[in-house]
Scaffold this motif. Structure first.
Motif, PDB file in Angstrom:
ATOM      1  N   THR A 166       0.824  -1.208   0.000  1.00 50.52           N
ATOM      2  CA  THR A 166       0.000   0.000   0.000  1.00 50.52           C
ATOM      3  C   THR A 166       0.855   1.254   0.000  1.00 50.52           C
ATOM      4  O   THR A 166       1.882   1.311   0.686  1.00 50.52           O
ATOM      5  CB  THR A 166      -0.913   0.020   1.248  1.00 50.52           C
ATOM      6  OG1 THR A 166      -1.710  -1.169   1.263  1.00 50.52           O
ATOM      7  CG2 THR A 166      -1.822   1.233   1.251  1.00 50.52           C
ATOM      8  N   ASN A 167       0.421   2.249  -0.774  1.00 49.44           N
ATOM      9  CA  ASN A 167       0.917   3.612  -0.596  1.00 49.44           C
ATOM     10  C   ASN A 167      -0.252   4.567  -0.774  1.00 49.44           C
ATOM     11  O   ASN A 167      -1.415   4.126  -0.813  1.00 49.44           O
ATOM     12  CB  ASN A 167       2.099   3.929  -1.518  1.00 49.44           C
ATOM     13  CG  ASN A 167       1.738   3.941  -2.997  1.00 49.44           C
ATOM     14  OD1 ASN A 167       0.558   3.849  -3.368  1.00 49.44           O
ATOM     15  ND2 ASN A 167       2.744   4.048  -3.839  1.00 49.44           N
ATOM     16  N   THR A 168       0.000   5.862  -0.870  1.00 52.27           N
ATOM     17  CA  THR A 168      -1.092   6.826  -0.935  1.00 52.27           C
ATOM     18  C   THR A 168      -1.900   6.719  -2.216  1.00 52.27           C
ATOM     19  O   THR A 168      -3.022   7.220  -2.287  1.00 52.27           O
ATOM     20  CB  THR A 168      -0.542   8.263  -0.815  1.00 52.27           C
ATOM     21  OG1 THR A 168       0.430   8.474  -1.851  1.00 52.27           O
ATOM     22  CG2 THR A 168       0.109   8.487   0.539  1.00 52.27           C
ATOM     23  N   VAL A 169      -1.338   6.062  -3.224  1.00 54.43           N
ATOM     24  CA  VAL A 169      -2.064   5.894  -4.488  1.00 54.43           C
ATOM     25  C   VAL A 169      -3.106   4.795  -4.365  1.00 54.43           C
ATOM     26  O   VAL A 169      -4.221   4.903  -4.877  1.00 54.43           O
ATOM     27  CB  VAL A 169      -1.083   5.585  -5.633  1.00 54.43           C
ATOM     28  CG1 VAL A 169      -1.828   5.333  -6.936  1.00 54.43           C
ATOM     29  CG2 VAL A 169      -0.096   6.735  -5.804  1.00 54.43           C
ATOM     30  N   GLY A 170      -2.769   3.721  -3.667  1.00 51.13           N
ATOM     31  CA  GLY A 170      -3.703   2.609  -3.522  1.00 51.13           C
ATOM     32  C   GLY A 170      -2.997   1.371  -3.013  1.00 51.13           C
ATOM     33  O   GLY A 170      -1.853   1.418  -2.550  1.00 51.13           O
ATOM     34  N   SER A 171      -3.685   0.242  -3.117  1.00 54.54           N
ATOM     35  CA  SER A 171      -3.169  -1.032  -2.614  1.00 54.54           C
ATOM     36  C   SER A 171      -3.245  -2.101  -3.695  1.00 54.54           C
ATOM     37  O   SER A 171      -4.163  -2.095  -4.524  1.00 54.54           O
ATOM     38  CB  SER A 171      -3.968  -1.509  -1.399  1.00 54.54           C
ATOM     39  OG  SER A 171      -3.870  -0.602  -0.322  1.00 54.54           O
ATOM     40  N   VAL A 172      -2.285  -3.010  -3.649  1.00 55.73           N
ATOM     41  CA  VAL A 172      -2.327  -4.192  -4.504  1.00 55.73           C
ATOM     42  C   VAL A 172      -2.052  -5.401  -3.627  1.00 55.73           C
ATOM     43  O   VAL A 172      -1.361  -5.314  -2.607  1.00 55.73           O
ATOM     44  CB  VAL A 172      -1.300  -4.123  -5.648  1.00 55.73           C
ATOM     45  CG1 VAL A 172      -1.652  -3.036  -6.636  1.00 55.73           C
ATOM     46  CG2 VAL A 172       0.113  -3.906  -5.123  1.00 55.73           C
ATOM     47  N   THR A 173      -2.622  -6.523  -4.010  1.00 53.26           N
ATOM     48  CA  THR A 173      -2.470  -7.754  -3.255  1.00 53.26           C
ATOM     49  C   THR A 173      -1.670  -8.752  -4.073  1.00 53.26           C
ATOM     50  O   THR A 173      -1.913  -8.919  -5.271  1.00 53.26           O
ATOM     51  CB  THR A 173      -3.839  -8.354  -2.896  1.00 53.26           C
ATOM     52  OG1 THR A 173      -4.576  -7.389  -2.136  1.00 53.26           O
ATOM     53  CG2 THR A 173      -3.693  -9.619  -2.069  1.00 53.26           C
ATOM     54  N   SER A 174      -0.737  -9.392  -3.428  1.00 48.08           N
ATOM     55  CA  SER A 174       0.129 -10.343  -4.115  1.00 48.08           C
ATOM     56  C   SER A 174      -0.639 -11.592  -4.515  1.00 48.08           C
ATOM     57  O   SER A 174      -1.775 -11.823  -4.095  1.00 48.08           O
ATOM     58  CB  SER A 174       1.283 -10.747  -3.198  1.00 48.08           C
ATOM     59  OG  SER A 174       0.815 -11.616  -2.165  1.00 48.08           O
ATOM     60  N   ALA A 175       0.034 -12.411  -5.307  1.00 45.21           N
ATOM     61  CA  ALA A 175      -0.467 -13.746  -5.561  1.00 45.21           C
ATOM     62  C   ALA A 175      -0.449 -14.537  -4.253  1.00 45.21           C
ATOM     63  O   ALA A 175       0.281 -14.211  -3.325  1.00 45.21           O
ATOM     64  CB  ALA A 175       0.391 -14.441  -6.612  1.00 45.21           C
ATOM     65  N   SER A 176      -1.266 -15.557  -4.192  1.00 45.64           N
ATOM     66  CA  SER A 176      -1.357 -16.364  -2.970  1.00 45.64           C
ATOM     67  C   SER A 176      -0.249 -17.411  -2.953  1.00 45.64           C
ATOM     68  O   SER A 176       0.021 -18.072  -3.958  1.00 45.64           O
ATOM     69  CB  SER A 176      -2.724 -17.049  -2.914  1.00 45.64           C
ATOM     70  OG  SER A 176      -2.840 -17.843  -1.763  1.00 45.64           O
ATOM     71  N   ALA A 177       0.411 -17.516  -1.810  1.00 43.96           N
ATOM     72  CA  ALA A 177       1.450 -18.534  -1.605  1.00 43.96           C
ATOM     73  C   ALA A 177       0.952 -19.522  -0.558  1.00 43.96           C
ATOM     74  O   ALA A 177       0.527 -19.123   0.527  1.00 43.96           O
ATOM     75  CB  ALA A 177       2.754 -17.893  -1.160  1.00 43.96           C
ATOM     76  N   THR A 178       1.004 -20.780  -0.868  1.00 42.41           N
ATOM     77  CA  THR A 178       0.471 -21.813   0.019  1.00 42.41           C
ATOM     78  C   THR A 178       1.585 -22.435   0.849  1.00 42.41           C
ATOM     79  O   THR A 178       2.653 -22.766   0.313  1.00 42.41           O
ATOM     80  CB  THR A 178      -0.226 -22.912  -0.796  1.00 42.41           C
ATOM     81  OG1 THR A 178      -1.284 -22.320  -1.565  1.00 42.41           O
ATOM     82  CG2 THR A 178      -0.808 -23.981   0.115  1.00 42.41           C
ATOM     83  N   LEU A 179       1.332 -22.553   2.130  1.00 38.84           N
ATOM     84  CA  LEU A 179       2.260 -23.258   3.014  1.00 38.84           C
ATOM     85  C   LEU A 179       1.709 -24.648   3.279  1.00 38.84           C
ATOM     86  O   LEU A 179       0.595 -24.811   3.778  1.00 38.84           O
ATOM     87  CB  LEU A 179       2.427 -22.507   4.340  1.00 38.84           C
ATOM     88  CG  LEU A 179       3.293 -23.211   5.390  1.00 38.84           C
ATOM     89  CD1 LEU A 179       4.701 -23.465   4.863  1.00 38.84           C
ATOM     90  CD2 LEU A 179       3.335 -22.413   6.678  1.00 38.84           C
TER      91      LEU A 179
END
Length: 938
Positions: free
Chosen positions: A557-570
């Motif tokens: 996240t920064n002031t422009v917006g947020s992005v979410t990563s790809a999902s990593a499975t444990l």
């Protein structure tokens, strides 16, 4: 003589390639505007779409009148290339001799692949545009839009829309130019006819239209007249040809750009309005207007700024001419990139361009015309092309000269009088910024510049009819590398976290890296829920257990917006193997005491306890309980957790029975306390206790306290300013106190039991000392004098004189409190075990079972955590229906929890002498009324 005739044709490309190797990359060129220095690092790539390409609707692909990069799809690959989704906006289709057709407005979607080449190449393949989708624009009732010129006097009326340009076939008319993609998938398109801004759904359905100030609207005879005098075949020309005021024909809202945060939309006219010099032709149309809309609510844009951009001039044969706008790209609220050009190039009457450039404009000091008299057509901002003295325009400087011969030659391009397929086309009309995602130069971007080829192909198809233009002109994109300080952009995840498989109880680390401006922050999530404190680029799980097997993502996240990563499975290798999470603890107890050894392991195992390595028949629970311990019970105990064929032993715990323990040294409860708050809705609470125990008689010295003001030195916020306590024997007040008064008796009692001192004699804390308290049940009622509220601690102390405690001395055998715990809060109960031997206690936090007592606002799922200092040493969420807990509860007089599946919490544990605290809270931060109890187990 064929060989000599072919030789020059063969040598030409060889020579070009040879010479190309000697063209040095452009030395970085910088320009400063408004105290900020912008740098051009050169042309680094070229791409083409062949002129005869058909789109996904089967028609000639055509122009790039607008470009919009979906920055959320941007990826930098390990080989230095980039991939992203790029949207393109074509204009009104193939127009010959100013005759418009029923070409349907549309949007194109590309998969962009871009690999920069700083040194240049004879191949123009650094940019690849793979067409993936074409969507057509329509009204909500599925009526198609058209590119036909609007009628001179006609205007469409649609509910909820302003008056709209309409063609003779009654379709809404749109000459689409710029495109701006919103985070929600909707998008805006700028229009030359209106000139309007249109908002469409992701699948091309018209959602709204923004009518600019009246100064922009083309008027003939004082009425809206949207015609650009480009009539369809058989339709009349506009009279007069040009509007009296408003936009010039085919000179409407050309450039469109969205701020990085998606909340500001910028649109600029291709040239000056008619009343601002636009009616005077190419020599006076310099002062174009820029509009800025706040689109925080995309369905209701609000005009917040309007200013004048003086367009650059150039000279041809001694005459001063004005370049026109092709597109814009915002760098923030202050700076703007503007693509400008003359009317020359491949496809025009003159192939060599005199002026093509990208300028930086500084809007900081520009006069805001929004809402002023200049928004009326009757008050020109630049009459005759001369700017009004009251208006301060934006300032500018050239950043890129698109006609720079050295740069063009790097990629075998040219700006020549005698044109060929490598001569730059006439119309350059689109810009898109792409962050370079280079950690060494975080302010670097690539600027994509696209041309409008006017659908020029010798093999065309439009509106169901074939056509043949005189020249085939490819659609082309140029890429420049720039340094643009302070330009913000959405975080981009450069390295995604990778799925991991690890052995049970081993350490595992997930890592991500990201760039953005401003620099981003990180928040890791487990199965979509935030992990407290996991706010760096790495997430380490030091002892991965079965419960840790999950899907992990990181939100950047920064002031422009947020992005979410790809999902990593444990994934946990050996996840079925039992792993001890609670080991049995060695104990020393007095003869006759109850002893509990506790063990706990993952993977729902079965248990078997061993004594000195020998199986104890029937001891197959996680708890091993001895009542009335004797010397015969002294031994080493171990639990074995089993699942299938796997048998895992716990650590060993030793039981010592002190055969000659004096009564004064026997482990017992000597202090009980509750920390809570008096509120406006919970204006008092009662703490219950029982004095006594089997084999005891007589009375007990008892100290009772309600501390409020004296909590301040311990960092407890908002302590209760004036607590009052009443010690009740049944319904009778046995003793009461408001302000303790600093008496010698109370001060001595504080010292005797080791209680913390009150602030001073005048503090409004409360205290009662009863030297001869009969052995039975009591309650301590605490309230705030005068309705005061705040944090308070209620305490009970066994004030028996040292050396006088006997087996018959009554003990503090339990404490209980019922209190409403707000959502996200907790209730803390403390107790101290005195003596020299361990003591077993039963701790309960009851919620669901309270329904049977008529309590409606009970906590539905309580949990308890037992602390020693700041360390959790034991916990329980749901008691699980353990019959041993029921048996022990019955033995100490606790009411029975009947439902084995209830979510009440219980803990049976043997503890060595020292202080402990119990925290009661709701699972998932839920609230409700709960009963907290601590019982000694004899």
């Amino acid at each position: 003589m064929p060989r000599p005739s072919r030789l020059p044709r063969l040598l030409a490309p060889l020579c070009a390639a040879f010479l190309l190797g000697w063209i040095a990359p452009l030395a970085a060129q910088s320009t400063t505007l408004g105290g900020t220095t912008f740098t051009l690092k050169g042309l680094v790539g070229v791409g083409r779409v062949a002129a005869a390409t058909r789109d996904k609707q089967g028609e000639t692909f055509g122009s790039l009148s607008g470009l919009a990069l979906d920055v959320r799809t941007l990826r930098r690959n390990t080989d230095g290339s980039f991939t992203a989704t790029l949207y393109a906006q074509p204009d009104r289709g193939y127009v010959k001799s100013s005759v418009t057709t029923n070409y349907r407005p549309r949007r194109q979607r590309f998969t962009l692949t871009f690999k920069p080449d700083t040194n240049g190449s004879s191949k123009q393949d650094q940019i690849d545009l793979s067409l993936a989708e074409t969507i057509l624009y329509a009204e909500s009732n599925a009526t198609p839009l058209t590119s036909l010129d609007p009628t001179v006097t006609g205007a469409a009326v649609r509910g909820g829309f302003p008056r709209l340009p309409q063609a003779f076939n009654n379709r809404l008319a749109l000459d689409a130019e710029g495109i701006a993609l919103l985070p929600d998938g909707t998008f805006f398109v700028s229009d030359e006819y209106g000139p309007y801004l249109y908002r469409f759904s992701a699948d091309g359905v018209l959602l709204g239209a923004v009518r600019p100030p009246e100064a922009f609207i083309p008027k003939r005879g004082g009425q809206d007249s949207f015609s650009s005098d480009s009539p369809a075949a058989g339709q009349p020309s506009a009279l007069p040809s040009g509007p009296d005021s408003g936009r010039e024909n085919s000179q409407g809202l050309e450039g469109l750009s969205l701020s990085a945060n998606g909340r500001s939309l910028f649109a600029v006219m291709q040239s000056a309005l008619r009343q601002d010099g636009g009616s005077g032709g190419n020599s006076t149309r310099r002062h174009a207007r820029l509009l800025e809309y706040d689109i925080s609510t995309p369905a209701a844009p609000v005009l917040v700024r309007e200013c004048v951009l003086p367009l650059p001039t150039y000279t041809v044969n001694g005459a001063q001419l004005v370049a026109s706008v092709g597109d814009i790209a915002t760098l923030g609220s202050r700076f703007l990139l503007v693509l400008v050009r003359d009317g020359n190039g491949r496809g025009a009457d003159v192939a060599k361009s005199n002026y093509r450039a990208v300028l930086v404009y500084d809007l900081a000091s520009a006069t805001n015309l929004a809402g002023s008299a200049f928004d009326s057509a009757t008050t020109p901002a630049a009459p005759g092309g001369v700017l009004a003295s009251t208006i301060v325009p934006a300032t500018s400087t050239v950043l890129i000269d698109l006609n720079n011969a050295t740069e063009l030659a790097k990629f075998n391009l040219n700006n020549n009088t005698n044109d060929n397929s490598d001569t730059l086309a006439e119309k350059w009309e689109s810009l898109a910024l792409l962050p370079a995602l280079d950690a060494t130069t975080p302010d670097d971007f690539f600027l994509l510049v696209g041309n409008d080829n006017d659908f020029s192909t010798t093999d065309g198809l439009q509106d169901g009819a074939a056509y043949r233009a005189g020249t085939s002109i490819d659609t082309m994109v140029l890429a420049y590398r720039l340094t643009l300080p302070g330009t913000t952009y959405l975080p981009n995840i450069l390295a995604q976290p990778a799925s991991r498989s690890v052995a049970l109880a081993s350490s595992v680390t997930f890592t991500a890296s990201a760039l953005g401006n401003p620099a981003p922050t990180f928040q890791w999530r487990k199965d979509g829920a935030n992990i407290s404190g996991a706010t760096t680029a790495t997430l380490t799980i030091p002892n991965a257990l079965v419960a840790d097997a999950a899907a992990y993502t990181v939100v950047v996240t920064n002031t422009v917006g947020s992005v979410t990563s790809a999902s990593a499975t444990l994934s946990i290798i050996g996840a079925t193997t039992p792993v001890f999470t609670l080991q049995p603890v060695s104990q020393t107890v007095a003869p006759g005491a109850t002893v509990v050894f506790s063990a706990g392991a993952t993977n729902s195992p079965s248990y078997q306890w061993l004594r000195n390595g020998v199986v104890i028949d029937g001891a197959t629970n996680s708890l091993l309980i001895f009542t009335n311990a004797t010397a015969a019970n002294a031994a080493t105990y171990t639990a074995v957790a089993s699942r299938g064929a796997e048998n895992i032993p716990s650590s060993s715990a030793t039981l010592t029975v002190a055969t000659a323990t004096a009564p004064a040294d026997v482990g017992r409860l000597i202090n009980l306390s509750i920390l809570t708050a008096i509120t406006t809705t919970d204006s008092q609470f009662a703490l219950g206790t029982v004095l006594g125990g089997a084999g005891t008689s007589g009375t007990k010295p008892l100290l009772v306290r309600a501390a409020g003001p004296s909590l301040a030195p311990f960092g407890i916020a908002s302590p209760l300013a004036n607590p009052k306590l009443d010690l009740l024997d049944g319904q009778t007040v046995f003793a009461t106190n408001d302000d303790w008064g600093g008496t010698a008796t109370l001060s001595a009692a504080f010292t005797r039991v080791g209680a913390f001192a009150y602030l001073n004699a005048a503090s409004r804390d409360a205290a009662v000392f009863s030297a001869t308290t009969p052995a039975r049940g009591y309650s301590v009622q605490v309230s705030g004098v005068g309705g005061t509220t705040g944090a308070v601690i209620a305490e009970l102390y066994d004030a028996t004189e040292a050396g006088t405690f006997t087996a018959a001395t009554p003990r503090l055998i339990n404490v209980s409190v019922i209190k409403f715990i707000p959502a996200g809060s907790l209730l803390s109960a403390g107790f101290v075990i005195g003596g020299t031997t361990s003591k077993t206690v039963l701790i309960r936090v009851i919620g669901p079972r309270l329904t049977a007592f008529g309590i409606a606002d009970q906590m539905l799922d309580p949990k308890l955590d037992l602390f020693e200092g700041t360390t959790v040493i034991a916990s329980n969420d749901n008691w699980g229906g353990d019959a041993q807990l029921t048996t022990v509860g019955n033995s100490v007089g606790a009411f029975t929890v009947i439902d084995a599946a209830s979510r009440d919490a219980m803990l049976l544990i043997t503890l060595p002498p020292r202080g402990y605290s119990v925290q009661a809270s709701g699972v998932n931060n839920t609230g409700g009324r709960a009963l907290v109890e601590v019982y000694e187990v004899p």
